[in-house]
Design an enzyme around this catalytic site. Structure first.
Site, PDB file in Angstrom:
ATOM      1  N   LYS A  86       0.864  -1.191   0.000  1.00  0.00           N
ATOM      2  CA  LYS A  86       0.000   0.000   0.000  1.00  0.00           C
ATOM      3  C   LYS A  86       0.895   1.235   0.000  1.00  0.00           C
ATOM      4  CE  LYS A  86      -3.773   0.456   2.603  1.00  0.00           C
ATOM      5  NZ  LYS A  86      -4.420   0.486   3.944  1.00  0.00           N
TER       6      LYS A  86
HETATM    7  O1  G3P Z   1      -7.322   1.605   5.220  1.00  0.00           O
HETATM    8  C1  G3P Z   1      -7.586   2.991   5.386  1.00  0.00           C
HETATM    9  C2  G3P Z   1      -8.546   3.167   6.445  1.00  0.00           C
HETATM   10  O2  G3P Z   1      -8.120   2.340   7.506  1.00  0.00           O
HETATM   11  C3  G3P Z   1      -8.773   4.540   7.003  1.00  0.00           C
HETATM   12  O3  G3P Z   1      -9.847   4.394   7.843  1.00  0.00           O
HETATM   13  O4  G3P Z   1     -11.259   4.780   9.788  1.00  0.00           O
HETATM   14  O5  G3P Z   1      -8.909   5.625   9.785  1.00  0.00           O
HETATM   15  O6  G3P Z   1     -10.641   6.699   8.338  1.00  0.00           O
HETATM   16  P1  G3P Z   1     -10.174   5.449   9.004  1.00  0.00           P
END
Ligand code: G3P
Length: 227
Positions: A86
């Site tokens: 990633k």
């Molecule tokens: O994989 C990206 C994702 O984990 C971001 O999520 O919940 O931190 O906005 P969040």
């Protein structure tokens, strides 16, 4: 639609793989850091639990193309199986994406907030692009609309990269994303549980049990068939 787990908690991943259809695991430095544990044994355990066929996406922590490329090769070797590096979108990230995608390493371009970022990441060779739905909603943008347009753009321009929608907080966001024809989503285990929860389902199951017991007592189907 692929359902991927966005978490690094070993027990939660184990439970998800046992009870739900799971196509892989995604992590990022924040998710990994929350575990406060040794990185390499954590990654090894995740791979053991999900097996070699399920995708494992691990994020680089470097910000120059040269270092990202080195990390990608080392991680691919260490992680084995279906591996994706990633890479957050940036000029250095795109440089690394162009190199890695031409040299046998799958790339997931992450931290995508706009349609043009997604198009350019795909053009650079990313296999997946990951738009952040809830973080878009949080800035009064529209995460679902961004994903919808990326899905449409990929169709219009015959682009083979897949959309991996990420950053979810609600079942409604997931439902709306699934209507866009998005190829895959990554969600935490708590949200996955909520996707199948409904109190009326629980009432229905309870009624089935009571009605059965009224006539057949505690006998199970297997017990009755064996009589
Ligand atoms: O994989 C990206 C994702 O984990 C971001 O999520 O919940 O931190 O906005 P969040």
């Amino acid at each position: 639609m692929l359902y991927i787990i966005d978490d690094a908690d070993i027990e939660k991943i184990r439970e998800c793989v046992e009870f739900y259809p799971v196509d892989g695991v995604t992590t990022n430095p924040t998710i990994i850091s929350k575990q406060h544990t040794d990185f390499s044994s954590l990654i090894r355990s995740i791979r053991e639990i999900i097996g070699k066929e399920r995708m494992l996406h691990i994020q680089t922590t470097s910000d120059t193309a040269e270092e990202i490329i080195k990390e990608a090769y080392a991680l691919k070797e260490f992680v084995g199986g279906e591996f994706y590096i990633k890479i957050p979108i940036s000029p250095e990230g795109l440089k690394a994406t162009m190199y890695l995608s031409k040299n046998g390493i799958n790339v997931t371009s992450t931290a995508i907030f706009t349609q043009q970022q997604a198009l350019i990441a795909a053009k650079a060779g990313a296999s997946f692009v990951a738009p952040y739905v809830n973080r878009l909603d949080n800035i009064a943008s529209d995460g679902v609309k961004v994903v919808e347009e990326v899905v449409e753009l990929f169709k219009l321009h015959n682009i083979s990269a897949k959309v991996l929608a990420a950053s979810f907080k609600t079942v409604e966001q997931i439902h709306k994303i699934s209507l866009t024809g998005c190829h895959s989503i990554t969600i935490n285990p708590e949200l996955y549980e909520k996707l199948i929860y409904h109190p009326l389902t629980l009432y229905a199951i309870d009624d089935f049990e009571k009605d059965w017991e009224t006539v057949y007592g505690t006998n199970s189907i297997l017990g009755l068939l064996n009589n």
